[in-house]
Write a protein that holds these residues in place. Structure first.
Motif, short mmCIF file in Angstrom:
data_model
loop_
_atom_site.label_atom_id
_atom_site.label_comp_id
_atom_site.label_asym_id
_atom_site.label_seq_id
_atom_site.Cartn_x
_atom_site.Cartn_y
_atom_site.Cartn_z
N THR A 67 55.84 47.08 65.88
CA THR A 67 55.56 46.50 67.19
C THR A 67 56.56 46.96 68.23
OG1 THR A 67 54.51 44.54 66.22
CG2 THR A 67 55.32 44.33 68.48
N GLU A 70 55.43 50.28 69.46
CA GLU A 70 54.27 50.14 70.33
C GLU A 70 54.68 49.68 71.72
OE1 GLU A 70 51.65 47.48 68.38
OE2 GLU A 70 51.29 48.79 66.66
N ARG A 74 54.45 51.94 75.18
CA ARG A 74 53.68 51.47 76.33
C ARG A 74 54.52 51.49 77.59
NH1 ARG A 74 50.63 46.22 73.64
NH2 ARG A 74 49.33 47.38 72.18
#
Length: 246
Positions: A67, A70, A74
């Motif tokens: 996570t 990610e 982003r």
């Protein structure tokens, strides 16, 4: 609450503290953080639920979850896109002498992330940071049209209560996707028109839209054709620079 966050981050800090050590046992984490074993176990369980920590099945040890990657990608993607887009937008605004916008999707809305003003622009402009529903405006429609159709349909259903208007937009989206651009007239601001093209990132996922705002009275067939071409070329340039395939 604050203490729990501090303790959770101390666990994360341990997991990334040694580049040569990828996996940590719960006792090692407790020792490094000076926290009771029971506290470490409780916090790790919560962090695992959110993908922030992973347990290695074979050894039952722990490592940082995906996570974090990610989230980082982003943020990096948006930061890179804004920096790359700014240069392209400045050139486009100078060429067309109109204001150029960069929108990025956020749930069922889009945010105006960047704006470069042109010398001939009217003063009714979208503001930076403004959230606009995805069914309003050319830029947002290109984002919707480039999304997964099921996801786009759900967003349209949530935003438009009128069944007939909802059907009309859903029928337009495939055409916008195929054409690679959208044009709108007075949808958000009366007397203005907008021409937009989607921006794609890694894995050809739509990450935004580039648009030109023009007073409606200046639009004619020749200008419209030119603006469409320039908008698409500029959007493609940004897409390629942030990792989309040529």
């Amino acid at each position: 609450m604050v203490q729990s966050i501090d303790r959770a981050m101390s666990i994360i800090s341990v997991l990334v503290s040694d580049p040569n050590k990828q996996h940590w046992s719960i006792s090692e984490i407790a020792e490094q953080t000076n926290l009771p074993l029971s506290t470490v176990h409780r916090l790790i369980s919560s962090l695992i639920k959110h993908g922030l920590i992973l347990q290695v099945p074979e050894s039952k040890q722990y490592k940082v979850g995906y996570t974090w990657m990610e989230i980082g990608l982003r943020i990096l993607d948006k930061m890179d896109m804004r920096a790359v887009a700014r240069t392209v937008m400045e050139r486009l605004a100078a060429d067309v002498r109109e204001t150029v916008y960069l929108n990025i999707p956020q749930g069922s809305h889009a945010i105006v992330l960047e704006r470069v003003e042109g010398p001939m622009s009217v003063r009714s402009m979208d503001n930076l940071g403004e959230r606009i529903p995805l069914h309003i405006g050319a830029a947002n429609k290109t984002i919707l049209a480039s999304m997964n159709p099921t996801e786009a349909e759900q967003i349209v259903t949530d935003l438009i209560p009128d069944a007939e208007k909802r059907r009309e937009l859903l029928e337009r989206l495939p055409e916008i996707r195929q054409n690679g651009y959208a044009a709108s007239y007075g949808e958000k601001t009366e007397g203005t028109a907008s021409i937009a093209a989607p921006i794609f990132g890694v894995n050809q996922k739509v990450v935004g839209a580039l648009s030109i705002g023009v007073p409606s009275y200046r639009i004619n067939e020749q200008l419209l054709s030119s603006l469409i071409e320039q908008t698409q070329q500029s959007a493609q340039e940004i897409s390629h620079k942030i990792g989309a395939l040529p």
